[in-house]
Structure formats: C-alpha cells, structure tokens
Design an enzyme around this catalytic site. Structure first.
Site, PDB file in Angstrom:
ATOM      1  N   THR A 232       0.859  -1.188   0.000  1.00 27.26           N
ATOM      2  CA  THR A 232       0.000   0.000   0.000  1.00 27.26           C
ATOM      3  C   THR A 232       0.892   1.234   0.000  1.00 27.26           C
ATOM      4  OG1 THR A 232      -1.834  -1.027   1.151  1.00 27.26           O
ATOM      5  CG2 THR A 232      -1.554   1.325   1.511  1.00 27.26           C
ATOM      6  N   ARG A 260     -14.531  -6.861   0.496  1.00 25.83           N
ATOM      7  CA  ARG A 260     -13.921  -6.432   1.769  1.00 25.83           C
ATOM      8  C   ARG A 260     -13.454  -4.971   1.660  1.00 25.83           C
ATOM      9  NH1 ARG A 260      -8.319  -4.711   3.131  1.00 25.83           N
ATOM     10  NH2 ARG A 260      -7.986  -5.249   5.290  1.00 25.83           N
ATOM     11  N   GLY A 262     -11.158  -2.103   3.465  1.00 23.86           N
ATOM     12  CA  GLY A 262     -10.069  -2.008   4.441  1.00 23.86           C
ATOM     13  C   GLY A 262      -9.966  -0.638   5.091  1.00 23.86           C
ATOM     14  N   ASP A 263      -8.797  -0.369   5.611  1.00 26.79           N
ATOM     15  CA  ASP A 263      -8.563   0.886   6.337  1.00 26.79           C
ATOM     16  C   ASP A 263      -8.266   2.052   5.395  1.00 26.79           C
ATOM     17  OD1 ASP A 263      -6.191  -0.593   5.660  1.00 26.79           O
ATOM     18  OD2 ASP A 263      -5.035   0.831   6.855  1.00 26.79           O
TER      19      ASP A 263
HETATM   20  N1  LIG Z   1      -0.657  -3.380   2.622  1.00 21.08           N
HETATM   21  C1  LIG Z   1      -1.571  -2.701   3.195  1.00 21.08           C
HETATM   22  O1  LIG Z   1      -1.285  -1.685   3.787  1.00 21.08           O
HETATM   23  C2  LIG Z   1      -2.956  -3.245   3.123  1.00 21.08           C
HETATM   24  C3  LIG Z   1      -4.060  -2.352   3.581  1.00 21.08           C
HETATM   25  N2  LIG Z   1      -3.783  -1.654   4.815  1.00 21.08           N
HETATM   26  C4  LIG Z   1      -5.312  -3.173   3.751  1.00 21.08           C
HETATM   27  O2  LIG Z   1      -5.453  -3.869   4.721  1.00 21.08           O
HETATM   28  O3  LIG Z   1      -6.118  -3.151   2.880  1.00 21.08           O
END
Ligand SMILES: NC(=O)C[C@H](N)C(=O)O
Length: 495
Positions: A232, A260, A262-263
């Site tokens: 990310t 899904r 995410g954050d």
């Molecule tokens: N590599 C990542 O930071 C993944 C991201 N935070 C997620 O869980 O979607």
C-alpha cells in the site's frame, strides 16, 4: 507522466515544503528482500520523493503533490496499488484510495476544505483510484451530477462512482488486464495453494476481459517472485502555505474476500488530517521568565505569609488540582518510555497563548487492525487532547513496537499478520513552545524541527512501525547547515 499538477501559485508562503512517503509495511526481512529487489524499491521511492518535493517547491499545493505522488506509485507494478494491485480470493482486483486535507495557513480554506476527507472503494477499472478519491473530495453542490446532499458523502464505492469519474471527470478507464501482474497472480495462487486448480497466469490473460484488449498490457513478469505484497502506498505533503494533505492508495490484502473494505478508504483508520487550536505557555526569554517568577514568589509570600500556618496543608491540596494539563502517560504496555517526567506547568507562572497545530497521517499494514483501533484518528486525538503530546510520540504509541495495533492482535500477534503496520505523518504548528512543555524526544522524529536557522517554518516528519519493515522516504535535516537530504529506508537500520 506527471500530468496531475493543477495549481501554480505565484508567491510562496512561510512554510518550508516537505514530503514523506511510504510504500507498505509488513514482515519484510533481508531474506525476503534481495539486494536487487531493494534497489528497485529504493529507486522508485527516491524518484517519487524528489519529484513530489520539486512540485511543492515550484508551488504545487499539498493536495496536488500528494495525489501526484500516489499516481506514480499506482503506475508502478512494484507496489500494491493501481497497476500491481493484489488479487481477491476470486482473482479480481478491488482497489481503494483516499485523500484528506487540513490547513494552518491564514489564506483561506485549502482545496477540499469543505469536506476535508474522501475515499473510494471497490474500484476495478480506474487507472488512478487516487484521482477518483480526489474528485469525490472536491465535488461540490450542483457540480457534475453529484448534486444535493450527495456531494457531502465522504466514501463512495463501486461501479457508479467509477462511471461518474470517467464520464463527468474525464478520468482514465483501463481494462482488467492493465492491473494484472504476474507477480501478484503468483502470490494469489500461492495463497490459494491448498485449492490449486492449475489455472495459470496465461489462462487468466486468455480469460474473458470485460473490455476489448488494449495496446497496453499489465507488466507480465516483473522478475519479483517471493516478496509478499504489503505495498500500500501513502504520501503526506506540507506545502508552503501551511496546508497538509495525505493521499493513500491500495489493492488491499492478497486474497481478501470480494467486497472487503479495508482501512485505506476508512476515514480515521488508514488516513487522517486535522487542525486545531490549543492554549500553551508562551515561549519567553530566560530573563523575562526569571523576573516573572520573582514577582510571583514575592506576591505569593505577601499573601501567604500571614496565613501560611493555617492553610499549609490545604494549599498543597489546592495546588495539586491546579495542574495545567493532563499528562498522557505512555501506554503501560509500550516499552517506549520517556527518560524524564515532564514538569507540571503552573499557569500562574506562564503566559498562555493560542497555538494552532495540524497533523496528517497515512497508515499501512493489516487494515483490519487499523479499523479495529481507528488508528490514525487515535494518534491525532492523543495530540489534540493533550497538547503536550507530539505526533512522533502518538504515532509510536499506536504503530510502534508494543503499541495499540500490536495490542489489538492479542494472542494472535506473531501468528498471522494481525496488528502489523506502520504510520507516517507530518506535524506543524504556528510557533515554538518551551521544550519542557512537550513530552517527546525519544521517538523516531526525523530531524526536521523548527529549531533551525531558516526563516521558513518547518514541519516535523514522523514514522514508526511494529513489524519487519516499512518502505519509506523522507527528507532529513542537518540542523547546522540547514541542508535537507532525501532518505529511503525499509528496516530500522540501513538495508
Ligand atoms: N498493505 C496494506 O497496507 C494493506 C491495507 N492496509 C489493507 O489492509 O487493505
């Protein structure tokens, strides 16, 4: 390539622009990151850091520079965002992105101030998801088909917002295969090993494409096999007018469930920016302070001497309740403890002044843990509700070793990726406060403090992480010469 700078300002403001980037965090080790692969990450991060800084130095806004940096990452198959995104359990790509701004500047609200933060998720065919997030952020009433109250939405998802981006905002649409890379496909297959069906990357390419094949194809083989995708990306920028902006973009987690979220697109979890005003003791010269203390002593003794005997013990109690500010103790679970207890400041001894502060952050790691802890707003709140807490300290308390993210994994810590992550950020304020006032110093603040001789105000770039590595790039300041040097790192120490 870098075509997304929209605004040029003629006169630069009073802040020294700066930028900090991340390219993902996780269980990265020397064994999984070969020197050749590291060299590729280093080169990309270096280029995006220095190019973003050039934009800021030539007058781009923080939002423009942060979004531009994210688009470069999105086109780079090395990182898990845009082209190079990981696959879902079902072999599809679902990207997410967000942008947020805040400002210390006196010159009116920066771009996007009305809404401050916006995000998109379940994005499948937009070349630069970050630009879609930016368009949602900027959308205003009666503007391009998102009229009425819908303009105030801060998170839009799926096909409709993509269609709006392509049709109303001229964003670029790409076929599925643009986003597919062999590396991610192999990761996807490895992750599903137990149910291996023998379906290959070539089968994937040959499979039905939602669009006709175009001249451009995904980077078939980028020569990277083993490294598990964590990539990310995030960019936090400070422009010369005191605007902070954060842009974050991701493909999410390898083999995540379809649908899904995410954050990265969740406000307060994977990204945050906030400005506020607080009262702090004014920074006074030693002489003025000494005189003030003398006066205070003599006033106090004039009043108190006659009644000292009677009030003695009551006064002690009274003073104990006059503490200026609650001190946030370092979380008891955190091994990070300041070397000194900061003194309690007596308001009668200091003149208070209003100070404006702002912080912006981008996170990366196990997004579900960021969601559960509301990670980035938690760190901002530590700063906001205890004006003695620096962003460096707050970021460590959340994302550093033993911090809130790690705690949230409980017994599962170390058995899965749960709790793992890192946060980068920038903090600014409109003037110095006495050093003793702040509870900080022992955290990985990058040397970029306002204590340098330059007439420009500087931000403080910070980061911390609780896992093997965090790909990051930032400027480090030599306080003696005021020279700033670009730095690219992944582990705590050099590669
Ligand atoms: N590599 C990542 O930071 C993944 C991201 N935070 C997620 O869980 O979607």
């Amino acid at each position: 390539m870098h075509s997304h700078i929209t605004e040029k300002h003629h006169a630069l403001g009073s802040f020294q622009p700066t930028v900090i980037l991340h390219g993902g965090a996780g269980a990265i080790s020397r064994a999984s990151l070969s020197p050749e692969l590291w060299a590729r990450y280093e080169a990309s991060l270096w280029r995006y850091l220095t190019d973003a800084r050039k934009l800021l130095d030539s007058g781009a806004s923080a939002l423009d520079a942060a979004c531009a940096a994210a688009t470069w990452f999105e086109d780079d198959p090395l990182f898990n965002c845009g082209r190079g995104s990981v696959f879902t359990e079902q072999g599809t790509v679902e990207m997410e992105a967000s942008a947020m701004v805040c400002s210390l500047g006196p010159s009116g609200p920066p771009a996007g101030q009305i809404k401050r933060g916006a995000a998109v998720s379940l994005v499948r065919n937009t070349r630069h998801p970050i630009l879609l997030a930016r368009e949602v952020l900027m959308a205003a009433d009666g503007d391009g088909g998102m009229g009425g109250t819908s303009t105030m939405h801060c998170h839009l998802s799926g096909r409709d917002v993509e269609e709006w981006g392509w049709k109303e905002r001229g964003l670029e649409k790409k076929p599925d295969r643009w986003f597919w890379t062999k590396r991610r496909w192999e990761e996807h297959r490895r992750g599903l090993q137990k149910q291996n069906t023998g379906y290959t990357y070539d089968d994937l390419l040959a499979s039905v494409d939602r669009f006709a094949a175009t001249e451009e194809e995904g980077d078939g083989d980028d020569g990277v096999d083993e490294y598990p995708s964590q990539g990310t990306v995030g960019a936090v920028c400070l422009d010369s007018w005191g605007n902070l902006a954060v842009a974050t973009s991701t493909g999410g987690l390898t083999n995540k469930k379809v649908g899904r979220i995410g954050d990265t697109p969740t406000i307060g979890s994977g990204f945050w920016a906030e400005t506020w005003e607080e009262e702090v003791p004014e920074k006074t010269s030693a002489m003025v302070q000494a005189r003030r203390e003398q006066n205070l002593e003599s006033e106090t003794s004039q009043i108190l001497r006659p009644i000292a005997g009677i009030l003695g013990s009551c006064l002690t109690l009274f003073q104990a309740h006059q503490e200026y500010q609650p001190v946030i103790n370092p979380p008891t679970h955190s091994p990070v403890t300041p070397h000194h207890s900061p003194p309690i400041l007596d308001p009668r001894r200091s003149t208070l002044r209003k100070r404006r502060r702002a912080v912006a952050m981008s996170g990366t790691g196990n997004g579900d843990s960021f969601l559960r802890t509301n990670a980035t707003r938690t760190a901002a709140s530590m700063c906001r509700f205890s004006s003695r807490t620096s962003l460096a300290r707050a970021v460590s308390a959340v994302a550093g070793p033993g911090g809130e993210l790690q705690q949230s994994a409980g017994d599962r810590w170390g058995h899965s990726g749960e709790g793992q992550g890192g946060i980068i950020g920038i903090e600014i304020d409109d003037g110095p406060v006495s050093k003793e006032f702040l509870v900080e110093q022992d955290y990985p603040t990058i040397k970029s403090s306002s204590a340098c001789s330059s007439t420009k105000k500087r931000g403080r770039s910070v980061f911390d992480f609780n896992c093997g590595g965090l790909f990051r790039a930032y400027y480090e300041l030599d306080e003696k010469t005021s020279r700033e040097t670009p730095k690219v790192m992944v582990f705590k120490e050099g590669y």
